[in-house]
Design a protein around this motif. Structure first.
Motif: not given
Lengths: 332, 332
Positions: A234-240, A242-244, B131, B208-210, B212-213, B240, B264, B267, B271
C-alpha cells in the motif's frame, strides 16, 4: 434467504457511508441486509422508500476505534458490533461486515462463533493484484504469534476461499520465504516447509518479488510478515501515485499530454485504495466476517457487503469445513 | 591512498560488465581499484591505456553462484572472492565489491574480518526510496534468526551509515512493526521495542506503509522481514512497470501521447532496478563490503564501487566502532 448483518455504526464515516454503501449493495443482490445500530441515526440516511431487502436492527451502543477490544466487548454488550455478531450466532444472519474496531471485531467473532474444527488460529485473508489475476495471502493480521503448524490451517482455509470466492480450480499454496529452494529461510519458515510439503497442493517457497509476477493462488505466512507485506505494498503504491501527481502540471492545457496516465495508473490506485475490494475476510470461524478499513466509504462498504454475500452464497464455510477435515482426520 | 578490491569474476556478467563498471568508476574517483581475478580474462576488457588508478591482482579460481558458501570458501582459497576479501584483511585494501555468490561473500567477510566489538550479527543494509529522500533499512538479508537485542546493533550500524554515507544528521531509528503504538506487534517486536526505547535516537514503531510517506532515517527489523519487504517492493514496482508497458501501444505514432510517462515512471524503475544503487553494504565487520546483485551490469558495478569508496572516505568503520562502543560500555 441469506442475510448479511452490517455494523452500521462502525468506521470513521459511519453511519452515513456505511448505510449508503449497504443501499447500493442491496440493489445489486437478492440477500437481505440487516443494518445494526441506532435506528434514528441510520434512518437519517435512508431514502423514503428503501429497498425491500434492507431492514434495521436496533443496538444502543457503539464501540469506538481506539477502545481496547476485550474491555469494549465486555462493557458494550448492546453495541452494533456485538449485536451484529450475535445475529450470526443465533442463526439470524450468515455473515457480518464491520468497518469498526478491527481488534474488537476479530475478538468478538472468535469468542462468539468459535473456530471451525481443525482450526486453532483464525486468519485474515487479503486479495492482492498481480500479473496473473491476483492471489490470496494469509494471515494478513489476525494472529501475530503462531506455530508453524498453523500455516497448514491457513493453507486449507485459503484454498477453500480461492476456490469458492475467487473461482480458482484446485488452488496451489506457496510459502512466503526468503529464497526459493527447500532449506531456505528462518527457523519458522523451515519448520513450516517441512509440514506443508506433505500436502499435494503445496507448491514450495516463493519470494516477495515473484508473488506479483508468477501465477500464484494462495500464499501463507504468519500475521507479522503478512501485515507488513500488505502495508508495504500500500505504501509503495501510494508513494508512486504521489510522485506521479506531483510531476503532472496543474495548468489544464499543460496537463493534456498526461491524460493517458489516468487509465495506466489504475492498478497502482487499486493497490493503494481500500475501496476497491472493500474488506478482508476473517477465516477459520463458524461464521463469515468481512473486516473493512476504518476509513471505508460507501463504495468500500458496498463492495464489502457484496463480498460477504459471495462468500455466503458460494457456501464457503462448508467448503472450509470439508478441507479442514483432512487435517483433523490425519491428526487423530 | 584508499583501495577498493573488486571481485572481477563474480556475477552473471563477469568479468566483462564488472571490469567496464570499474573502469567508469576509476575515472570518477581518486582511490585505487584492484581488479581481482584471471588476469588474461580481465585484460580482454581493458583499454590499451587503462587509468592509472586501476590494477590487476591475480586469482586462479572462481566461486560459482550456485555453490554452497562454506564448502566453496574452503575448497577455493585462491578464488577471486576469497583473495579480494583477504586483501582487506592484510591491509592492502579498505573495501570489497562482489556481485558473486552472496552467501559466500557474507560468510567469507565474516570469517576473515570478524565482527566489530559490540556486534554479534552482521546485517545487510538497503537504501530505499521515499517521499522524503529515502531511508535505510536493515537487516535486509544477512542474519535470518536473530535475538531482539541484535536490533540495537543494527540500529547503531544504521545510524553510522545514515550519517556518514547518506549525510543525515543525528539519524533517528524506527522499528518496523504492525501498529504504531507501544505494545503492538509479535513477541519479537515487543521485546525489541522494550530494548530500543532506552536509546535517545529511538523514534518508535513504524508501519510498512509509512516508511515511504513519512520522514524516516533508519528502520530496523530481522532479516526475514527485511528481505521480504525488499523483494515485495521490487516485485510491486516491476508489476506496475509491466502493466504500464503492456498498455502503451507499440505503434510509434499511437505511442506519442504516452511519452511524458517515461520521466514520470523513473521512481518505479529505480525501485525495480538494482543498477541505480549498485549494491548493498554488509555492515558490522572490520572491513567494508558492498554486495552487488548477481545480474549487475556495468552501471551497477560502477555505482557499487563508488559507494564502497564513499563508505571508505567517510570513515564509516570508525564511526560505527564509536557508535557501537556505547552498547559495549553499557553491557560491561
Amino acid at each position: 434467504m441469506m442475510r448479511i448483518a452490517v455494523d452500521a455504526m462502525g468506521g470513521d464515516h459511519a453511519p452515513n457511508q456505511i448505510v449508503l454503501g449497504a443501499l447500493q449493495a442491496a440493489a445489486a443482490m437478492r440477500s437481505e441486509i440487516i443494518l445494526v445500530g441506532d435506528p434514528a441515526r441510520i434512518q437519517e440516511h435512508m431514502p423514503p422508500k428503501p429497498p425491500k431487502n434492507i431492514t434495521i436492527h436496533p443496538a444502543s451502543q457503539v464501540i469506538e476505534m481506539e477502545e481496547k477490544p476485550l474491555e469494549a466487548l465486555r462493557k458494550k454488550k448492546d453495541s452494533s458490533l456485538a449485536v451484529a455478531i450475535d445475529l450470526v450466532k443465533k442463526g439470524e444472519a450468515e455473515a457480518v461486515f464491520s468497518a469498526g474496531n478491527t481488534g474488537a471485531c476479530t475478538a468478538g467473532c472468535l469468542l462468539s462463533w468459535r473456530q471451525i474444527e481443525g482450526v486453532e488460529r483464525p486468519a485474515i485473508a487479503s486479495q492482492m493484484p498481480s500479473m496473473h489475476g491476483g492471489f490470496l495471502m494469509l494471515d494478513a493480521g489476525a494472529s501475530p504469534d503462531v506455530d508453524p503448524k498453523n500455516l497448514i490451517e491457513f493453507a486449507m482455509m485459503g484454498r477453500a476461499y480461492a476456490n469458492r470466492v475467487m473461482g480458482r480450480k484446485n488452488p496451489k499454496v506457496h510459502l512466503m520465504n526468503i529464497g526459493e529452494e527447500p532449506g531456505k529461510g528462518n527457523a519458522f519458515s523451515k519448520a513450516a516447509y517441512e509440514l506443508l510439503k506433505e500436502y499435494p497442493w503445496f507448491a514450495g517457497n516463493i519470494e516477495g518479488k515473484d508473488v506479483f509476477l508468477e501465477p500464484v493462488d494462495v500464499v501463507v505466512m504468519d500475521a507479522f510478515v503478512g501485515n507488513i507485506v500488505l502495508k508495504t505494498c500500500e505504501g509503495a503504491a501510494e508513494f508512486f501515485m504521489r510522485i506521479v501527481k506531483d510531476r503532472v502540471p496543474t495548468n489544464p492545457l499543460a496537463r493534456l499530454p498526461y491524460l493517458p496516465l489516468k487509465t495506466l495508473l489504475t492498478p497502482l490506485k487499486k493497490m493503494s485504495d481500500y475501496a476497491e475490494v472493500g474488506g478482508s475476510p476473517l477465516l477459520g470461524l463458524n461464521g463469515i466476517c468481512i473486516i473493512g478499513h476504518g476509513r471505508s466509504n460507501a463504495k468500500a462498504a458496498k463492495n464489502a457487503v457484496l463480498l460477504a454475500n459471495r462468500a455466503v452464497e458460494s457456501r464457503l464455510l462448508d467448503s472450509m469445513r470439508k478441507e479442514l477435515s483432512m487435517v483433523v482426520s490425519s491428526a487423530k
